[in-house]
Write an enzyme that holds these catalytic residues in place. Sequence first.
Site, mmCIF file in Angstrom:
data_model
loop_
_atom_site.group_PDB
_atom_site.id
_atom_site.type_symbol
_atom_site.label_atom_id
_atom_site.label_comp_id
_atom_site.label_asym_id
_atom_site.label_seq_id
_atom_site.Cartn_x
_atom_site.Cartn_y
_atom_site.Cartn_z
ATOM 1 N N GLU A 188 1.901 0.084 -4.850
ATOM 2 C CA GLU A 188 0.926 1.076 -5.299
ATOM 3 C C GLU A 188 1.554 2.468 -5.297
ATOM 4 O OE1 GLU A 188 -3.336 2.940 -3.768
ATOM 5 O OE2 GLU A 188 -1.725 2.543 -2.369
ATOM 6 N N ASP A 226 0.829 -1.196 0.000
ATOM 7 C CA ASP A 226 0.000 0.000 0.000
ATOM 8 C C ASP A 226 0.877 1.265 0.000
ATOM 9 O OD1 ASP A 226 -2.712 1.015 0.260
ATOM 10 O OD2 ASP A 226 -2.134 1.679 2.270
#
Length: 507
Positions: A246, A222
Amino acid sequence: MVFSLKLMLLLLPAVLCGKTVEEWKGRIIYQILTDRFSPHGPTPSTPCTALRSYCGGKFKGIQQRLDYIKGLGANAIWISPIVLNTPGGFHGYWAKNIYEINPEFGTKQDLKDLIKACHDKDIWVMVDVVPNHMGYNDGCFWNNPCTPTKLNNFTGFVPFDKPEYYHQYCEIMDWNNQTEVEFCRLAHLPDLSQENDIVKRLLLDWIGNLTINYDIDGYRIDTLKLVPKWFWSEFQARAGAYCIGEATGSDPQYVAGYQDSVDGLLNFPMYNALRDVFNENKSIRNLTKKIQEQRRYFKELSRHGLFLDNHDQRRFLNWTSDYTVLKNALTYVILGEGIPIIYYGTEQGFSGGHDPNDRESLWPYYSTQSDIYKFIAGLTKLRLSHLSHFVSGGQREMAANDDFFVFTRGKENQFLVVLTNRGNTSGTLEWNVQVPVLKAETVYKNFFDETDTVTVDNGTLKLKLTGGLPKVFLAVQTPTSKAERSSGVTWKLVFVCILLLHLLSLE
Ligand SMILES: *[C@@H]1O[C@H](CO)[C@@H](O)[C@H](O)[C@H]1NC(C)=O
Ligand SMILES: *[C@@H]1O[C@H](CO)[C@@H](O)[C@H](O)[C@H]1NC(C)=O
Ligand SMILES: *[C@@H]1O[C@H](CO)[C@@H](O)[C@H](O)[C@H]1NC(C)=O
Ligand SMILES: *[C@@H]1O[C@H](CO)[C@@H](O)[C@H](O)[C@H]1NC(C)=O
Ligand SMILES: *[C@@H]1O[C@H](CO)[C@@H](O)[C@H](O)[C@H]1NC(C)=O
Ligand SMILES: *[C@@H]1O[C@H](CO)[C@@H](O)[C@H](O)[C@H]1NC(C)=O
Ligand SMILES: *[C@@H]1O[C@H](CO)[C@@H](O)[C@H](O)[C@H]1NC(C)=O
Ligand SMILES: *[C@@H]1O[C@H](CO)[C@@H](O)[C@H](O)[C@H]1NC(C)=O
């Protein structure tokens, strides 16, 4: 001697257990929010409606529906974060205790059982991890920043329970200021200080242990942009498995800045290009430009993930209800250069808008006969049964005009893909396109309709699309390789890995 043997035993599994980037290039990933995929037991008769709290999805629920995933042709799942969260964290991104499994999803044993069941069906497991921040401090929330005292009360978190484990309080206001993005809070979430030696060591030990303890094959990381790059290189090394990060953005140069820190990236520049073309009706010519721009900045495209939407974006079908447009875009995701990622619910035609509407419960919709499910299953089968062409055969953008985008895959252009963004009212589109690169007289046969063929004639292909649907052609004269199987080497590594896990547990 004893010490070094123990050290070797501790280090080796991390090297051997997880799967490498080369191995992941051959996978097709199905993205799951555990809370939303399936409860354990019978299928509820109605969907979940309170989408901001737990809906009841379980690890055991996923396990009972592996055939649904396998039938779609996916051979890997990306599951949402697994750790114990602060209240309301159904999506998993609000950690409270990184050593406990979220009891809403099941027990540690349930997770191990799920992963074992996946491996038995040759489905790999990618776990979403969040080393940037923890969940909300007591009494604080995304829409309620609460008091300064509470914002700096970290006693409820495990193991990061002291103020020195976090950056000084500030909120990210200017997303173009990289310092602020790395050192301030995302939506009030306590921002871990990876520069702190204890924090760094605990996070690295944690990820190394996770791979070994649960036999995890890969990670989705993340908020890559919110932590300095040096940390990710160390994290990637200790994870001992493929990590896909990400880093959002449409600029390939900025996003590619992270390519040396982790094995792979979610291809956000391509996501943005696909959205422009298929959802915002920009010219399909743009795809050629965007892909070539990416080639300038990315060393390799096949290690990064292709996707149309995810839990943070309006679903593709929220922008258009025309299935033919979705089918064209999906064809790029599955056959284009990259690792295909399908967000759960796409196969059932879900069309939710902004968060949390894009996080629908999949129940009660598990039809394996739905139009999109069957479409995806057809293309994944094609990709997997000619894998080497798609993994290492490269991609060439042949031609584009305002109606068509034409590209080939395979070393000898064995696959010819023809896409349009014109939709279901476009009637018949025709183009006699110059393709000097393609071998004269090659006959291409339509994968969806064997009676439909096209031949390279005097350097020209006479292309015809009907009703806005894409076409995928196979060169019938060029022999294609057999389906690829796990190599013997892989099995030997798995064996060594299991042996090491066994020795460690005897310790
Ligand atoms: C800090 O938060 C915890 C819950 O996480 C709470 O039990 C405790 O009372 C709080 N301490 C102070 C000083 O407010
Ligand atoms: C970026 O943010 C940092 C921390 O908030 C601040 O000190 C710095 O002045 C900012 N830089 C610019 C160019 O605004
Ligand atoms: C990692 O695992 C080792 C061996 O089981 C254990 O001693 C250690 O406490 C664990 N550390 C973390 C941070 O999980
Ligand atoms: C998309 O754009 C083209 C022109 O580029 C236009 O002819 C067409 O009507 C547009 N379609 C929609 C649905 O807006
Ligand atoms: C994309 O296509 C549109 C026409 O639909 C054009 O105006 C625009 O400049 C293109 N963008 C890029 C980045 O090529
Ligand atoms: C064509 O697409 C429109 C949305 O653009 C949709 O409403 C319609 O049902 C579709 N027609 C067919 C025949 O699929
Ligand atoms: C898009 O999402 C919004 C919010 O979830 C919803 O109201 C709307 O009906 C959706 N549009 C479509 C086409 O499904
Ligand atoms: C073959 O193509 C060339 C240029 O593309 C054209 O000049 C020539 O007339 C074509 N020959 C035939 C037989 O169609």
